[in-house]
Write a protein that holds these residues in place. Structure first.
Motif, PDB file in Angstrom:
ATOM      1  N   MET A 158     104.009  22.804  14.692  1.00  0.00           N
ATOM      2  CA  MET A 158     103.306  21.545  14.471  1.00  0.00           C
ATOM      3  C   MET A 158     103.327  20.695  15.741  1.00  0.00           C
ATOM      4  O   MET A 158     102.317  20.112  16.129  1.00  0.00           O
ATOM      5  N   GLU A 159     104.483  20.619  16.380  1.00  0.00           N
ATOM      6  CA  GLU A 159     104.617  19.846  17.618  1.00  0.00           C
ATOM      7  C   GLU A 159     103.731  20.418  18.724  1.00  0.00           C
ATOM      8  O   GLU A 159     103.022  19.683  19.410  1.00  0.00           O
ATOM      9  N   ASN A 160     103.754  21.728  18.869  1.00  0.00           N
ATOM     10  CA  ASN A 160     102.955  22.356  19.918  1.00  0.00           C
ATOM     11  C   ASN A 160     101.468  22.312  19.611  1.00  0.00           C
ATOM     12  O   ASN A 160     100.658  22.209  20.528  1.00  0.00           O
ATOM     13  N   GLU A 161     101.123  22.376  18.346  1.00  0.00           N
ATOM     14  CA  GLU A 161      99.718  22.265  17.983  1.00  0.00           C
ATOM     15  C   GLU A 161      99.186  20.880  18.361  1.00  0.00           C
ATOM     16  O   GLU A 161      98.102  20.739  18.916  1.00  0.00           O
ATOM     17  N   GLU A 162      99.986  19.861  18.091  1.00  0.00           N
ATOM     18  CA  GLU A 162      99.603  18.491  18.445  1.00  0.00           C
ATOM     19  C   GLU A 162      99.425  18.356  19.959  1.00  0.00           C
ATOM     20  O   GLU A 162      98.432  17.797  20.433  1.00  0.00           O
ATOM     21  N   ASP A 163     100.373  18.894  20.724  1.00  0.00           N
ATOM     22  CA  ASP A 163     100.268  18.858  22.189  1.00  0.00           C
ATOM     23  C   ASP A 163      99.028  19.603  22.666  1.00  0.00           C
ATOM     24  O   ASP A 163      98.327  19.155  23.571  1.00  0.00           O
ATOM     25  N   PHE A 164      98.771  20.751  22.057  1.00  0.00           N
ATOM     26  CA  PHE A 164      97.613  21.546  22.441  1.00  0.00           C
ATOM     27  C   PHE A 164      96.315  20.774  22.179  1.00  0.00           C
ATOM     28  O   PHE A 164      95.423  20.758  23.016  1.00  0.00           O
ATOM     29  N   ILE A 165      96.212  20.137  21.030  1.00  0.00           N
ATOM     30  CA  ILE A 165      95.009  19.373  20.684  1.00  0.00           C
ATOM     31  C   ILE A 165      94.792  18.241  21.680  1.00  0.00           C
ATOM     32  O   ILE A 165      93.682  18.020  22.158  1.00  0.00           O
ATOM     33  N   ILE A 166      95.856  17.540  22.034  1.00  0.00           N
ATOM     34  CA  ILE A 166      95.759  16.446  23.008  1.00  0.00           C
ATOM     35  C   ILE A 166      95.302  16.982  24.358  1.00  0.00           C
ATOM     36  O   ILE A 166      94.383  16.446  24.975  1.00  0.00           O
ATOM     37  N   ARG A 167      95.925  18.079  24.826  1.00  0.00           N
ATOM     38  CA  ARG A 167      95.541  18.662  26.114  1.00  0.00           C
ATOM     39  C   ARG A 167      94.109  19.178  26.100  1.00  0.00           C
ATOM     40  O   ARG A 167      93.373  19.051  27.078  1.00  0.00           O
ATOM     41  N   HIS A 168      93.718  19.747  24.988  1.00  0.00           N
ATOM     42  CA  HIS A 168      92.357  20.260  24.850  1.00  0.00           C
ATOM     43  C   HIS A 168      91.342  19.127  24.977  1.00  0.00           C
ATOM     44  O   HIS A 168      90.337  19.252  25.686  1.00  0.00           O
ATOM     45  N   LYS A 169      91.603  18.016  24.307  1.00  0.00           N
ATOM     46  CA  LYS A 169      90.692  16.860  24.393  1.00  0.00           C
ATOM     47  C   LYS A 169      90.636  16.308  25.811  1.00  0.00           C
ATOM     48  O   LYS A 169      89.565  15.942  26.300  1.00  0.00           O
ATOM     49  N   GLU A 170      91.787  16.241  26.473  1.00  0.00           N
ATOM     50  CA  GLU A 170      91.816  15.751  27.856  1.00  0.00           C
ATOM     51  C   GLU A 170      90.998  16.653  28.775  1.00  0.00           C
ATOM     52  O   GLU A 170      90.241  16.165  29.621  1.00  0.00           O
ATOM     53  N   LEU A 171      91.141  17.960  28.608  1.00  0.00           N
ATOM     54  CA  LEU A 171      90.365  18.892  29.434  1.00  0.00           C
ATOM     55  C   LEU A 171      88.869  18.780  29.151  1.00  0.00           C
ATOM     56  O   LEU A 171      88.061  18.818  30.080  1.00  0.00           O
ATOM     57  N   GLN A 172      88.520  18.624  27.886  1.00  0.00           N
ATOM     58  CA  GLN A 172      87.101  18.452  27.551  1.00  0.00           C
ATOM     59  C   GLN A 172      86.530  17.213  28.231  1.00  0.00           C
ATOM     60  O   GLN A 172      85.425  17.240  28.763  1.00  0.00           O
ATOM     61  N   GLN A 173      87.298  16.124  28.205  1.00  0.00           N
ATOM     62  CA  GLN A 173      86.839  14.892  28.856  1.00  0.00           C
ATOM     63  C   GLN A 173      86.676  15.090  30.360  1.00  0.00           C
ATOM     64  O   GLN A 173      85.712  14.617  30.963  1.00  0.00           O
ATOM     65  N   LYS A 174      87.628  15.785  30.976  1.00  0.00           N
ATOM     66  CA  LYS A 174      87.551  16.036  32.417  1.00  0.00           C
ATOM     67  C   LYS A 174      86.346  16.907  32.756  1.00  0.00           C
ATOM     68  O   LYS A 174      85.667  16.666  33.765  1.00  0.00           O
ATOM     69  N   ILE A 175      86.086  17.913  31.934  1.00  0.00           N
ATOM     70  CA  ILE A 175      84.928  18.783  32.159  1.00  0.00           C
ATOM     71  C   ILE A 175      83.640  17.972  32.079  1.00  0.00           C
ATOM     72  O   ILE A 175      82.772  18.075  32.953  1.00  0.00           O
ATOM     73  N   GLU A 176      83.518  17.154  31.056  1.00  0.00           N
ATOM     74  CA  GLU A 176      82.326  16.316  30.896  1.00  0.00           C
ATOM     75  C   GLU A 176      82.167  15.353  32.073  1.00  0.00           C
ATOM     76  O   GLU A 176      81.061  15.144  32.568  1.00  0.00           O
ATOM     77  N   GLU A 177      83.292  14.807  32.523  1.00  0.00           N
ATOM     78  CA  GLU A 177      83.262  13.878  33.655  1.00  0.00           C
ATOM     79  C   GLU A 177      82.763  14.571  34.927  1.00  0.00           C
ATOM     80  O   GLU A 177      81.922  14.039  35.654  1.00  0.00           O
ATOM     81  N   VAL A 178      83.281  15.756  35.182  1.00  0.00           N
ATOM     82  CA  VAL A 178      82.857  16.500  36.374  1.00  0.00           C
ATOM     83  C   VAL A 178      81.367  16.823  36.293  1.00  0.00           C
ATOM     84  O   VAL A 178      80.627  16.629  37.268  1.00  0.00           O
TER      85      VAL A 178
END
Length: 127
Positions: A70-90
């Motif tokens: 559960m803890e790692n899933e939460e971290d993964f979801i947060i990191r995934h959203k951050e990467l998506q935002q960075k990709i869109e920004e680039v």
């Protein structure tokens, strides 16, 4: 190679912060042997105590796994959203139709994102 040895080897090769998250295989195996021995010797009292200990430990292991995932899933979801935002920004800023198109900068930013993604993937792997 026996399962216990393979598991021990896997634990030693894993990330240090994950080592206590693995199954307590040795303790569970000892209790199974104790239950089996008590059953063949006809000692129902000892058998019941060993079974209760086994069930308690097994439930504890399940709770430990659940909390870890559960803890790692939460971290993964947060990191995934951050990467998506960075990709869109680039793409929005540096891509061919972006506000500041530059092929060289676009490639440089993509390399950074790929490196960030690679680091994230290594963290999630067991080997």
């Amino acid at each position: 190679m026996k399962f216990g040895k393979r598991l021990k080897q896997q634990i030693e090769q894993s990330l240090p912060e994950w080592r206590d998250k693995f199954l307590s295989y040795k303790e569970l195996k000892k209790l199974v042997k104790l239950i089996s021995t008590a059953a063949t010797l006809g000692r129902s009292m000892e058998d019941g105590v060993a079974e209760a200990e086994f069930i308690y430990l097994l439930n504890h292991e399940i709770e430990k796994f659940n909390a870890f995932f559960m803890e790692n899933e939460e971290d993964f979801i947060i990191r995934h959203k951050e990467l998506q935002q960075k990709i869109e920004e680039v793409i929005d800023k540096w891509g061919p139709n972006g506000s500041q198109p530059s092929e060289m900068e676009y490639k440089r930013r993509w390399q950074r994102l790929e490196k960030s993604l690679s680091i994230s993937m290594v963290k999630w792997s067991f080997s």
